[in-house]
Design a protein around this motif. Structure first.
Motif, PDB file in Angstrom:
ATOM      1  N   ASP A  28       0.848  -1.185   0.000  1.00  0.00           N
ATOM      2  CA  ASP A  28       0.000   0.000   0.000  1.00  0.00           C
ATOM      3  C   ASP A  28       0.885   1.237   0.000  1.00  0.00           C
ATOM      4  OD1 ASP A  28      -2.271   1.548   0.055  1.00  0.00           O
ATOM      5  OD2 ASP A  28      -2.652   1.302   2.203  1.00  0.00           O
ATOM      6  N   TYR A  29       0.269   2.380  -0.182  1.00  0.00           N
ATOM      7  CA  TYR A  29       0.980   3.652  -0.145  1.00  0.00           C
ATOM      8  C   TYR A  29       1.266   4.013   1.306  1.00  0.00           C
ATOM      9  CZ  TYR A  29       1.650   8.729  -0.478  1.00  0.00           C
ATOM     10  OH  TYR A  29       2.141  10.019  -0.378  1.00  0.00           O
ATOM     11  N   ARG A  30       2.540   3.951   1.691  1.00  0.00           N
ATOM     12  CA  ARG A  30       2.917   4.215   3.082  1.00  0.00           C
ATOM     13  C   ARG A  30       4.130   5.139   3.105  1.00  0.00           C
ATOM     14  NH1 ARG A  30       0.166   0.896   6.698  1.00  0.00           N
ATOM     15  NH2 ARG A  30      -0.904  -0.856   5.729  1.00  0.00           N
ATOM     16  N   PRO A  31       3.904   6.456   2.958  1.00  0.00           N
ATOM     17  CA  PRO A  31       5.024   7.410   2.950  1.00  0.00           C
ATOM     18  C   PRO A  31       5.813   7.427   4.245  1.00  0.00           C
ATOM     19  CG  PRO A  31       2.914   8.562   3.078  1.00  0.00           C
ATOM     20  CD  PRO A  31       2.611   7.125   2.769  1.00  0.00           C
ATOM     21  N   GLY A  32       5.213   6.936   5.336  1.00  0.00           N
ATOM     22  CA  GLY A  32       5.943   6.881   6.597  1.00  0.00           C
ATOM     23  C   GLY A  32       7.163   5.998   6.530  1.00  0.00           C
ATOM     24  N   LEU A  33       7.143   5.010   5.636  1.00  0.00           N
ATOM     25  CA  LEU A  33       8.291   4.118   5.501  1.00  0.00           C
ATOM     26  C   LEU A  33       9.518   4.861   4.980  1.00  0.00           C
ATOM     27  CD1 LEU A  33       6.570   0.913   4.055  1.00  0.00           C
ATOM     28  CD2 LEU A  33       7.372   1.308   6.395  1.00  0.00           C
ATOM     29  N   LYS A  34       9.289   5.937   4.232  1.00  0.00           N
ATOM     30  CA  LYS A  34      10.416   6.746   3.752  1.00  0.00           C
ATOM     31  C   LYS A  34      11.142   7.390   4.929  1.00  0.00           C
ATOM     32  CE  LYS A  34      11.565  10.765   0.888  1.00  0.00           C
ATOM     33  NZ  LYS A  34      11.029  11.895   0.082  1.00  0.00           N
ATOM     34  N   ALA A  35      10.378   7.926   5.864  1.00  0.00           N
ATOM     35  CA  ALA A  35      10.975   8.544   7.051  1.00  0.00           C
ATOM     36  C   ALA A  35      11.735   7.508   7.862  1.00  0.00           C
ATOM     37  CB  ALA A  35       9.892   9.200   7.897  1.00  0.00           C
ATOM     38  N   ILE A  36      11.166   6.323   7.985  1.00  0.00           N
ATOM     39  CA  ILE A  36      11.809   5.241   8.733  1.00  0.00           C
ATOM     40  C   ILE A  36      13.156   4.895   8.114  1.00  0.00           C
ATOM     41  CG2 ILE A  36      11.622   2.752   9.206  1.00  0.00           C
ATOM     42  CD1 ILE A  36       8.563   3.331   9.624  1.00  0.00           C
ATOM     43  N   GLY A  37      13.189   4.844   6.777  1.00  0.00           N
ATOM     44  CA  GLY A  37      14.446   4.557   6.088  1.00  0.00           C
ATOM     45  C   GLY A  37      15.465   5.658   6.255  1.00  0.00           C
ATOM     46  N   GLU A  38      15.024   6.906   6.162  1.00  0.00           N
ATOM     47  CA  GLU A  38      15.944   8.041   6.282  1.00  0.00           C
ATOM     48  C   GLU A  38      16.600   8.106   7.655  1.00  0.00           C
ATOM     49  OE1 GLU A  38      13.636  11.103   3.195  1.00  0.00           O
ATOM     50  OE2 GLU A  38      13.564  11.455   5.360  1.00  0.00           O
ATOM     51  N   LEU A  39      15.858   7.697   8.677  1.00  0.00           N
ATOM     52  CA  LEU A  39      16.367   7.799  10.050  1.00  0.00           C
ATOM     53  C   LEU A  39      17.046   6.514  10.527  1.00  0.00           C
ATOM     54  CD1 LEU A  39      13.335   9.703  11.621  1.00  0.00           C
ATOM     55  CD2 LEU A  39      15.572  10.648  11.041  1.00  0.00           C
ATOM     56  N   ASN A  40      17.154   5.543   9.648  1.00  0.00           N
ATOM     57  CA  ASN A  40      17.798   4.260   9.973  1.00  0.00           C
ATOM     58  C   ASN A  40      17.091   3.530  11.113  1.00  0.00           C
ATOM     59  OD1 ASN A  40      19.755   2.233   9.523  1.00  0.00           O
ATOM     60  ND2 ASN A  40      21.070   3.037  11.157  1.00  0.00           N
ATOM     61  N   ILE A  41      15.769   3.604  11.107  1.00  0.00           N
ATOM     62  CA  ILE A  41      14.978   2.833  12.058  1.00  0.00           C
ATOM     63  C   ILE A  41      14.906   1.393  11.545  1.00  0.00           C
ATOM     64  CG2 ILE A  41      12.739   2.645  13.212  1.00  0.00           C
ATOM     65  CD1 ILE A  41      14.336   5.241  13.810  1.00  0.00           C
ATOM     66  N   LYS A  42      15.063   0.437  12.413  1.00  0.00           N
ATOM     67  CA  LYS A  42      15.081  -0.965  12.015  1.00  0.00           C
ATOM     68  C   LYS A  42      13.660  -1.544  11.996  1.00  0.00           C
ATOM     69  CE  LYS A  42      19.584  -1.041  11.862  1.00  0.00           C
ATOM     70  NZ  LYS A  42      20.284  -1.085  10.554  1.00  0.00           N
TER      71      LYS A  42
END
Length: 269
Positions: free
Chosen positions: A130-144
């Motif tokens: 699905d469209y989940r733009p929050g995953l972009k933030a998670i990737g940028e901040l190196n959240i596991k």
């Protein structure tokens, strides 16, 4: 790793390699399973961090506190006001990105203050469709995202949660209340309260999976098709209560409950 036991073994090995973790804990199915497993593997080197926010029902916070107390897990609760995030209240298509970025920046600060090496969140393989733009933030901040890395689906997580005696194994899926707003409609505390009260009513009436989407003064209720009859049987009470909460019109979505229905209005191609 098609075998569930292999996926679970990979998850535990991954958690062990991280050394110390702070789990973003909402008390949902995924984060509860992740926190329990992390604590089993790492002991006191796994802590829980939860935001107190208008975007989440009070019952969810209460369940988070109860679980951590029962499992003897260190639990840090902090205040988070998403309406103070620049642009969030206008509810743009990247609203979730704006929110997640600020949320996890704060959790990273809390992790550092507690000498914790990594922050974890509970995305699984089902979240990739699905469209989940929050995953972009998670990737940028190196959240596991250990559940995702282990290849675990929502069904896998429910099955393992049931096997390990977690009461959350059959808990309904939940997302923040901002996801009930059509993109572009202003999010404010009054409207959040309307949605929260409406969903609390359905929860207390025993509906198993539902959403109350808000479109201006219209409430669009989604329930599983198997509960359509129950919704209609309680039609008069539901309409009466939701109008008391501030809705002008109360409607039933004939498609039924599904995740991300607000994304159907976006051109994602």
């Amino acid at each position: 790793m098609e075998n569930l036991s292999e996926k679970f073994a990979a998850l535990k090995e991954n958690l062990k390699s991280l050394g110390s973790v702070a789990v973003a804990f909402s008390s949902g199915v995924d984060s509860t399973f992740l926190l329990k497993t992390a604590h089993d593997v790492l002991g006191d080197r796994a802590i829980a961090v939860t935001a107190r926010s208008d975007l989440y029902p009070k019952r969810e916070l209460a369940e988070a506190e109860e679980f951590c107390k029962k499992e003897n897990i260190k639990h840090i609760i902090f205040e988070h006001d998403e309406l103070n995030i620049d642009g969030f209240g206008r509810n743009p298509a990247n609203r979730c990105y704006l929110c997640k970025r600020e949320l996890f920046k704060k959790i990273l600060e809390i992790a550092a203050e507690n000498s914790v090496s990594f922050v974890l969140e509970g995305s699984n393989t089902d979240d990739m469709g699905d469209y989940r733009p929050g995953l972009k933030a998670i990737g940028e901040l190196n959240i596991k995202s250990p559940l995702l890395e282990a290849g675990l689906s929502k069904a896998d997580i429910r099955a393992l949660s049931k096997e390990f005696g977690l009461s959350s194994w059959n808990k309904q899926s939940f997302a923040c209340l901002a996801s009930r707003f059509v993109y572009g409609e202003t999010i404010n505390r009054e409207k959040l309260s309307m949605v929260d009260r409406a969903e609390q009513l359905l929860f207390e009436m025993g509906f198993t999976q539902f959403r109350v989407r808000i479109h201006g003064g219209i409430a669009r209720i989604e329930v599983n098709p198997c509960e359509f009859e129950k919704l209609l049987e309680n039609r008069e009470r539901i309409v009466y209560e939701l109008k008391k909460y501030g809705f002008q019109y109360v409607t039933m979505d004939l498609t039924g409950y599904r995740t991300g229905s607000m994304n159907e209005t976006l051109n994602l191609r």
